[in-house]
Write a protein that holds these residues in place. Structure first.
Motif, PDB file in Angstrom:
ATOM      1  N   PHE A  47     -57.979 -51.894  40.230  1.00 43.87           N
ATOM      2  CA  PHE A  47     -56.731 -51.316  40.325  1.00 43.87           C
ATOM      3  C   PHE A  47     -55.495 -52.428  40.649  1.00 43.87           C
ATOM      4  CE2 PHE A  47     -54.298 -51.081  44.270  1.00 43.87           C
ATOM      5  CZ  PHE A  47     -54.338 -48.624  44.752  1.00 43.87           C
ATOM      6  N   PRO A  48     -54.584 -52.259  40.190  1.00 46.85           N
ATOM      7  CA  PRO A  48     -53.656 -53.142  40.051  1.00 46.85           C
ATOM      8  C   PRO A  48     -53.472 -54.376  41.213  1.00 46.85           C
ATOM      9  CG  PRO A  48     -53.029 -51.212  39.783  1.00 46.85           C
ATOM     10  CD  PRO A  48     -53.380 -50.848  39.579  1.00 46.85           C
ATOM     11  N   GLY A  49     -53.658 -55.583  40.794  1.00 46.93           N
ATOM     12  CA  GLY A  49     -54.065 -56.867  41.776  1.00 46.93           C
ATOM     13  C   GLY A  49     -55.404 -57.136  42.358  1.00 46.93           C
ATOM     14  N   CYS A  50     -56.421 -56.172  42.347  1.00 42.96           N
ATOM     15  CA  CYS A  50     -57.847 -56.410  42.460  1.00 42.96           C
ATOM     16  C   CYS A  50     -58.532 -56.837  42.208  1.00 42.96           C
ATOM     17  CB  CYS A  50     -58.184 -55.446  43.050  1.00 42.96           C
ATOM     18  SG  CYS A  50     -60.055 -54.976  44.162  1.00 42.96           S
TER      19      CYS A  50
ATOM     20  N   LEU B 156     -48.522 -52.892  45.885  1.00 43.70           N
ATOM     21  CA  LEU B 156     -47.927 -53.270  44.575  1.00 43.70           C
ATOM     22  C   LEU B 156     -46.367 -53.097  44.476  1.00 43.70           C
ATOM     23  CD1 LEU B 156     -49.879 -50.564  42.780  1.00 43.70           C
ATOM     24  CD2 LEU B 156     -50.544 -53.220  42.656  1.00 43.70           C
ATOM     25  N   ALA B 157     -45.838 -52.981  45.649  1.00 45.97           N
ATOM     26  CA  ALA B 157     -44.158 -52.877  45.515  1.00 45.97           C
ATOM     27  C   ALA B 157     -43.801 -54.458  45.593  1.00 45.97           C
ATOM     28  CB  ALA B 157     -43.114 -52.841  46.664  1.00 45.97           C
ATOM     29  N   VAL B 158     -44.969 -55.422  46.350  1.00 51.26           N
ATOM     30  CA  VAL B 158     -44.594 -56.739  46.688  1.00 51.26           C
ATOM     31  C   VAL B 158     -45.273 -57.530  45.789  1.00 51.26           C
ATOM     32  CG1 VAL B 158     -43.479 -56.601  49.504  1.00 51.26           C
ATOM     33  CG2 VAL B 158     -45.871 -57.431  48.628  1.00 51.26           C
ATOM     34  N   ARG B 159     -46.270 -57.115  45.414  1.00 49.32           N
ATOM     35  CA  ARG B 159     -46.981 -58.023  44.155  1.00 49.32           C
ATOM     36  C   ARG B 159     -48.278 -58.108  44.691  1.00 49.32           C
ATOM     37  NH1 ARG B 159     -42.200 -57.632  41.369  1.00 49.32           N
ATOM     38  NH2 ARG B 159     -42.041 -60.439  42.939  1.00 49.32           N
ATOM     39  N   ALA B 160     -49.382 -58.109  45.730  1.00 47.85           N
ATOM     40  CA  ALA B 160     -49.823 -58.840  46.867  1.00 47.85           C
ATOM     41  C   ALA B 160     -51.452 -57.755  46.390  1.00 47.85           C
ATOM     42  CB  ALA B 160     -49.613 -58.866  47.855  1.00 47.85           C
ATOM     43  N   SER B 161     -52.255 -58.214  47.618  1.00 53.64           N
ATOM     44  CA  SER B 161     -52.919 -57.128  47.692  1.00 53.64           C
ATOM     45  C   SER B 161     -53.071 -56.318  48.459  1.00 53.64           C
ATOM     46  CB  SER B 161     -54.817 -58.312  47.506  1.00 53.64           C
ATOM     47  OG  SER B 161     -55.514 -57.954  48.011  1.00 53.64           O
ATOM     48  N   ASP B 162     -54.036 -55.910  48.348  1.00 51.64           N
ATOM     49  CA  ASP B 162     -53.879 -54.275  49.235  1.00 51.64           C
ATOM     50  C   ASP B 162     -54.470 -54.653  50.476  1.00 51.64           C
ATOM     51  OD1 ASP B 162     -55.697 -53.700  47.617  1.00 51.64           O
ATOM     52  OD2 ASP B 162     -56.089 -52.198  48.643  1.00 51.64           O
ATOM     53  N   ARG B 163     -55.254 -55.330  50.252  1.00 50.69           N
ATOM     54  CA  ARG B 163     -56.732 -56.105  51.481  1.00 50.69           C
ATOM     55  C   ARG B 163     -55.446 -56.387  52.620  1.00 50.69           C
ATOM     56  NH1 ARG B 163     -60.515 -55.314  47.258  1.00 50.69           N
ATOM     57  NH2 ARG B 163     -62.316 -54.186  47.347  1.00 50.69           N
TER      58      ARG B 163
ATOM     59  N   ILE C 107     -50.949 -46.402  52.722  1.00 59.81           N
ATOM     60  CA  ILE C 107     -49.851 -46.914  52.200  1.00 59.81           C
ATOM     61  C   ILE C 107     -49.878 -48.721  52.306  1.00 59.81           C
ATOM     62  CG2 ILE C 107     -47.787 -48.026  54.095  1.00 59.81           C
ATOM     63  CD1 ILE C 107     -48.400 -45.123  55.602  1.00 59.81           C
ATOM     64  N   ALA C 108     -51.382 -48.636  52.475  1.00 56.95           N
ATOM     65  CA  ALA C 108     -51.099 -50.451  52.057  1.00 56.95           C
ATOM     66  C   ALA C 108     -51.398 -50.575  50.931  1.00 56.95           C
ATOM     67  CB  ALA C 108     -52.233 -50.670  53.202  1.00 56.95           C
TER      68      ALA C 108
END
Length: 463
Positions: free
Chosen positions: A379-382, A76-83, A70-71
């Motif tokens: 992975f996108p954003g990482c 990815l929807a808000v263009r941020a890091s999932d961490r 979910i994170a």
């Protein structure tokens, strides 16, 4: 001030100032309400993940996969890091469930975001749920009339009175959270943060300060020599008998060290960490095969990508600390001059895509190719660098996937496990371009970072 001047000041129209004040207060209240609404949504995400995990009868790692998935979707929807998003979800759950009065005060616009952060920081160590709610209610009432800076000592004292355990007992538990973290900063800089017992933190800082002053004092003395002897002679650990630096008539007078105390502290800190060994080194006794030095023989790994024209001095295009941040070309050239070997990366002059990688001493060609192409987790954003990542088969080997560049990419351990333990799917579109499909069906495209960085801007290279 004369009476006329006083009258002029008193006669000023205060209506515009009052309008500004009212406008700023209204905006701050709106910001607090928007923040509270976002907290509610993030807390809802955490509660949804918890409800899905509650039905599992497995280890905690698998139970966490719902939250990770979910994170990642939100990130990815808000263009941020999932961490970062996962941490925000956890913080939102704490605020919504354990500090309910604070969240309600934010929604009502009675306090601002800065007040909420101070209250949560001070109240988090309180373990008893009833005591934490009582603390939050009292803290909110104080926050309505104080700035965050004045609120902090007040709520910290309040939290201390509500603690059932002494500071000594809590400190024993807090020591388990000691850590060292790295944060990238702009302009090729980074930040190293050490969290540990306060006595050690202040002791480290005081020792660095003493050594920085000793270096500065030594540099200001005519004929002084630099090095450990000069530093030791100016500190309380100097050997008895006046073991100072030797001087001679032909020694030139030195100019004062131009570095500030902060710069000297930073330089000494880096020198000590990169060149010294721990006082207690168990690896020598545990494993004699390590040879001389043990832990002190371990050297940091720095992976830098440098455009060939910049390395040759024909361009000032920046280099990159792979997977992290740009670095200045002078530092890159210095590192390249001391490197034991180089990887030559050949790229397409139009698209910048990687064509081939070779090295004078061949070894693990495919791995070198993937390292040069990916540079970090795909992975996108990482941005986890490749030397901390796994090489993953896009199509599993057990299902007929081949071990070739078209089917391989780097994933950090977090996203490697996410790919295999959740419905997230990845497909290689060619040229290292990856298509990620989220559990909700959203498509995200991740391009290899080298496609742009190696696009030539000057004349063609002479090879």
């Amino acid at each position: 001030m004369s009476s006329n001047q006083t009258m002029n000041v008193e006669a000023l129209d205060n209506a515009p100032v009052l309008g500004l004040v009212e406008g700023i207060v209204a905006l701050r209240q709106q910001a607090a309400q928007v923040h509270a609404a976002e907290v509610r949504l993030l807390a809802g995400a955490g509660q949804l993940a918890a409800s899905r995990s509650a039905v599992l009868r497995s280890d905690s790692r698998e139970r966490e996969m719902h939250l990770r998935s979910i994170a990642a979707e939100l990130a990815l929807a808000v263009r941020a890091s999932d961490r970062t998003v996962q941490r925000q979800i956890n913080d939102a759950v704490v605020l919504a469930e354990d500090f309910t009065p604070v969240l309600e005060a934010l929604e009502a616009g009675r306090i601002f975001v800065g007040h909420a952060r101070v209250i949560v920081d001070a109240g988090t160590p309180i373990q008893c749920p009833e005591a934490r709610l009582a603390f939050a209610s009292e803290a909110v009432s104080r926050a309505e009339n104080l700035s965050p800076s004045r609120l902090r000592p007040a709520v910290e004292a309040l939290a201390e009175r509500l603690q059932p355990r002494t500071v000594t007992e809590r400190h024993r538990d807090a020591r388990a959270d000691r850590a060292v973290t790295v944060t990238d900063r702009a302009d090729g800089m980074g930040e190293l943060t050490y969290v540990g017992p306060a006595t050690l933190v202040h002791g480290i800082y005081d020792r660095l300060t003493q050594q920085a002053r000793a270096v500065r004092n030594a540099a200001a003395q005519p004929g002084a020599s630099f090095g450990p002897a000069a530093v030791a002679a100016s500190t309380d650990t100097a050997p008895t008998g006046g073991a100072g630096a030797e001087t001679s008539d032909c020694t030139p007078e030195l100019t004062p060290d131009p570095r500030t105390i902060d710069q000297l502290r930073a330089d000494i800190f880096a020198d000590m960490l990169l060149t010294s060994a721990p006082q207690d080194d168990p690896t020598i006794a545990a494993d004699p095969s390590l040879g001389f030095g043990g832990l002190g023989a371990i050297r940091a790994i720095v992976h830098v990508t440098v455009p060939a024209l910049s390395l040759a001095g024909l361009s000032d295009d920046p280099a990159e600390l792979v997977g992290r941040a740009p670095i200045d070309i002078d530092t890159a050239r210095s590192l390249a001059g001391r490197a034991s070997g180089w990887d030559r990366v050949l790229s397409d002059p139009v698209t910048g895509g990687i064509l081939a990688v070779d090295r004078y001493t061949p070894s693990a060609d495919l791995k070198r190719f993937l390292r040069a192409r990916d540079e970090h987790c795909r992975f996108p954003g990482c941005r986890q660098p490749v030397h901390r990542c796994d090489i993953d088969h896009g199509q599993d080997w057990a299902l007929g996937g081949t071990t070739c560049a078209h089917n391989l990419h780097h994933l950090c351990r977090r996203h490697h496990t996410l790919k295999h333990a959740t419905p997230w799917q990845v497909r290689n579109l060619g040229g290292g371009v990856l298509e990620w499909t989220s559990p909700t069906g959203q498509i995200y495209i991740d391009h290899p970072p080298s496609r742009i960085r190696f696009t030539p801007t000057g004349p063609p290279p002479p090879f």
